[in-house]
Design a protein around this motif. Structure first.
Motif, short mmCIF file in Angstrom:
data_model
loop_
_atom_site.label_atom_id
_atom_site.label_comp_id
_atom_site.label_asym_id
_atom_site.label_seq_id
_atom_site.Cartn_x
_atom_site.Cartn_y
_atom_site.Cartn_z
N LEU A 176 0.82 -1.21 0.00
CA LEU A 176 0.00 0.00 0.00
C LEU A 176 0.86 1.26 0.00
CD1 LEU A 176 -2.70 -1.12 2.58
CD2 LEU A 176 -3.03 -0.81 0.11
N VAL A 177 1.92 1.26 0.79
CA VAL A 177 2.79 2.45 0.88
C VAL A 177 3.55 2.67 -0.42
CG1 VAL A 177 4.85 3.37 2.02
CG2 VAL A 177 2.97 2.45 3.39
N ALA A 178 3.97 1.61 -1.09
CA ALA A 178 4.74 1.76 -2.34
C ALA A 178 3.96 2.58 -3.37
CB ALA A 178 5.08 0.39 -2.91
N ASP A 179 2.65 2.40 -3.40
CA ASP A 179 1.82 3.15 -4.35
C ASP A 179 1.69 4.63 -3.97
OD1 ASP A 179 1.38 0.82 -5.74
OD2 ASP A 179 -0.54 0.40 -4.76
N ARG A 180 1.96 4.95 -2.71
CA ARG A 180 1.74 6.31 -2.23
C ARG A 180 3.02 7.12 -2.04
NH1 ARG A 180 -1.98 2.81 -1.10
NH2 ARG A 180 -4.15 3.42 -0.76
N LEU A 181 4.18 6.51 -2.15
CA LEU A 181 5.45 7.22 -1.93
C LEU A 181 5.68 8.33 -2.94
CD1 LEU A 181 8.11 4.59 -0.83
CD2 LEU A 181 7.16 6.48 0.48
N GLU A 182 5.23 8.16 -4.16
CA GLU A 182 5.44 9.19 -5.19
C GLU A 182 4.71 10.49 -4.85
OE1 GLU A 182 7.57 9.07 -7.68
OE2 GLU A 182 8.13 7.07 -7.00
N ASP A 183 3.67 10.40 -4.02
CA ASP A 183 2.90 11.59 -3.65
C ASP A 183 3.57 12.40 -2.55
OD1 ASP A 183 1.00 10.77 -5.49
OD2 ASP A 183 -0.24 9.76 -3.98
N LEU A 184 4.61 11.83 -1.92
CA LEU A 184 5.29 12.52 -0.83
C LEU A 184 6.48 13.30 -1.37
CD1 LEU A 184 5.28 9.64 1.81
CD2 LEU A 184 3.74 11.61 1.70
N PRO A 185 6.80 14.45 -0.77
CA PRO A 185 7.95 15.24 -1.23
C PRO A 185 9.26 14.46 -1.09
CG PRO A 185 6.65 16.46 0.40
CD PRO A 185 6.10 15.08 0.35
N ALA A 186 10.21 14.77 -1.95
CA ALA A 186 11.53 14.14 -1.87
C ALA A 186 12.14 14.41 -0.50
CB ALA A 186 12.44 14.68 -2.97
N GLY A 187 12.79 13.41 0.05
CA GLY A 187 13.44 13.54 1.35
C GLY A 187 12.54 13.19 2.52
N THR A 188 11.28 12.91 2.27
CA THR A 188 10.35 12.57 3.34
C THR A 188 10.68 11.19 3.89
OG1 THR A 188 8.57 13.89 2.41
CG2 THR A 188 7.92 12.14 3.91
N GLU A 189 10.63 11.07 5.22
CA GLU A 189 10.78 9.77 5.87
C GLU A 189 9.45 9.42 6.52
OE1 GLU A 189 14.12 10.45 8.43
OE2 GLU A 189 15.54 9.90 6.86
N LEU A 190 8.92 8.26 6.16
CA LEU A 190 7.63 7.80 6.63
C LEU A 190 7.83 6.51 7.42
CD1 LEU A 190 4.45 7.59 6.56
CD2 LEU A 190 4.75 6.39 4.40
N VAL A 191 7.31 6.48 8.64
CA VAL A 191 7.33 5.25 9.44
C VAL A 191 5.88 4.88 9.70
CG1 VAL A 191 7.94 4.20 11.66
CG2 VAL A 191 9.57 5.69 10.48
N VAL A 192 5.52 3.64 9.36
CA VAL A 192 4.17 3.13 9.58
C VAL A 192 4.26 2.07 10.67
CG1 VAL A 192 2.20 1.96 8.54
CG2 VAL A 192 3.58 3.53 7.16
N ARG A 193 3.54 2.30 11.76
CA ARG A 193 3.50 1.36 12.88
C ARG A 193 2.16 0.66 12.88
NH1 ARG A 193 2.18 2.52 18.38
NH2 ARG A 193 2.39 4.70 17.83
N ALA A 194 2.18 -0.66 12.73
CA ALA A 194 0.95 -1.44 12.72
C ALA A 194 0.47 -1.66 14.15
CB ALA A 194 1.18 -2.78 12.03
N LEU A 195 -0.82 -1.54 14.35
CA LEU A 195 -1.44 -1.81 15.65
C LEU A 195 -2.10 -3.19 15.61
CD1 LEU A 195 -3.03 1.71 16.26
CD2 LEU A 195 -0.86 0.81 17.14
N PRO A 196 -2.37 -3.79 16.75
CA PRO A 196 -2.95 -5.14 16.77
C PRO A 196 -4.18 -5.35 15.88
CG PRO A 196 -2.19 -4.60 18.96
CD PRO A 196 -2.02 -3.36 18.11
N PRO A 197 -5.12 -4.40 15.76
CA PRO A 197 -6.26 -4.64 14.88
C PRO A 197 -5.89 -4.79 13.40
CG PRO A 197 -6.78 -2.88 16.42
CD PRO A 197 -5.31 -3.18 16.56
N SER A 198 -4.68 -4.43 13.01
CA SER A 198 -4.28 -4.56 11.61
C SER A 198 -4.21 -6.02 11.17
CB SER A 198 -2.94 -3.88 11.36
OG SER A 198 -1.91 -4.53 12.07
N ALA A 199 -4.03 -6.93 12.12
CA ALA A 199 -3.94 -8.35 11.78
C ALA A 199 -5.24 -8.87 11.18
CB ALA A 199 -3.57 -9.17 13.02
N GLY A 200 -6.37 -8.38 11.66
CA GLY A 200 -7.65 -8.84 11.15
C GLY A 200 -8.30 -7.92 10.14
#
Length: 153
Positions: A77-101
């Motif tokens: 999902l993130v790979a499709d959205r990286l182009e929309d972010l400015p160059a040099g942006t660092e994005l960290v995605v933290r999954a929470l327990p409900p993400s499993a289901g």
């Protein structure tokens, strides 16, 4: 799979994004977005690298198979959205327990909403209640309403 240049890989980069980036949470995930400051840009600085992403999926999400499945789904999902972010942006995605289901559609909706909120001006990492994560155990003082007399121990 994200190319090597598009991955946040070092502990310093993760820490920088989590502590200094804008934060937005949803039921299945939390994003930390650190955008580069334009103040230091001049003709002698090299152009910033493309936007990069990293993922944090703890054991609270589930066993190894579940964690890896969640990470793969988020990475896609993130790979499709990286182009929309400015160059040099660092994005960290933290999954929470409900993400499993969660379904991929639910993850996509939460990711889009969290990115939109973080880029619009989500809370910065430095202004979170509870202060720094370093310095020992965190107490619950000042975080909840006082109990009425005689309730709880």
């Amino acid at each position: 799979m994200l190319p090597a240049g598009r991955r946040v890989r070092t502990a310093d980069a993760f820490g920088r994004a989590v502590r200094g980036g804008a934060r937005a949470g949803r039921p299945t995930l939390v994003v930390h977005v650190l955008t580069p400051s334009g103040a230091a840009a001049d003709d002698t600085t090299p152009p910033p690298r493309p936007a990069a992403a990293g993922f944090v999926v703890s054991r609270a999400v589930g066993g190894a198979v579940v964690r890896n499945r969640v990470r793969r789904r988020l990475r896609h999902l993130v790979a499709d959205r990286l182009e929309d972010l400015p160059a040099g942006t660092e994005l960290v995605v933290r999954a929470l327990p409900p993400s499993a289901g969660a379904t991929s559609a639910d993850l996509a909706l939460d990711l889009d909403d969290a990115l939109r909120r973080a880029r619009r001006g989500g809370r910065s990492g430095a202004g979170r209640p509870g202060g720094s994560r370093s310095g020992g155990a965190r107490s619950g003082a000042g975080r909840s309403a006082p109990r009425p007399a005689g309730v709880g121990a």
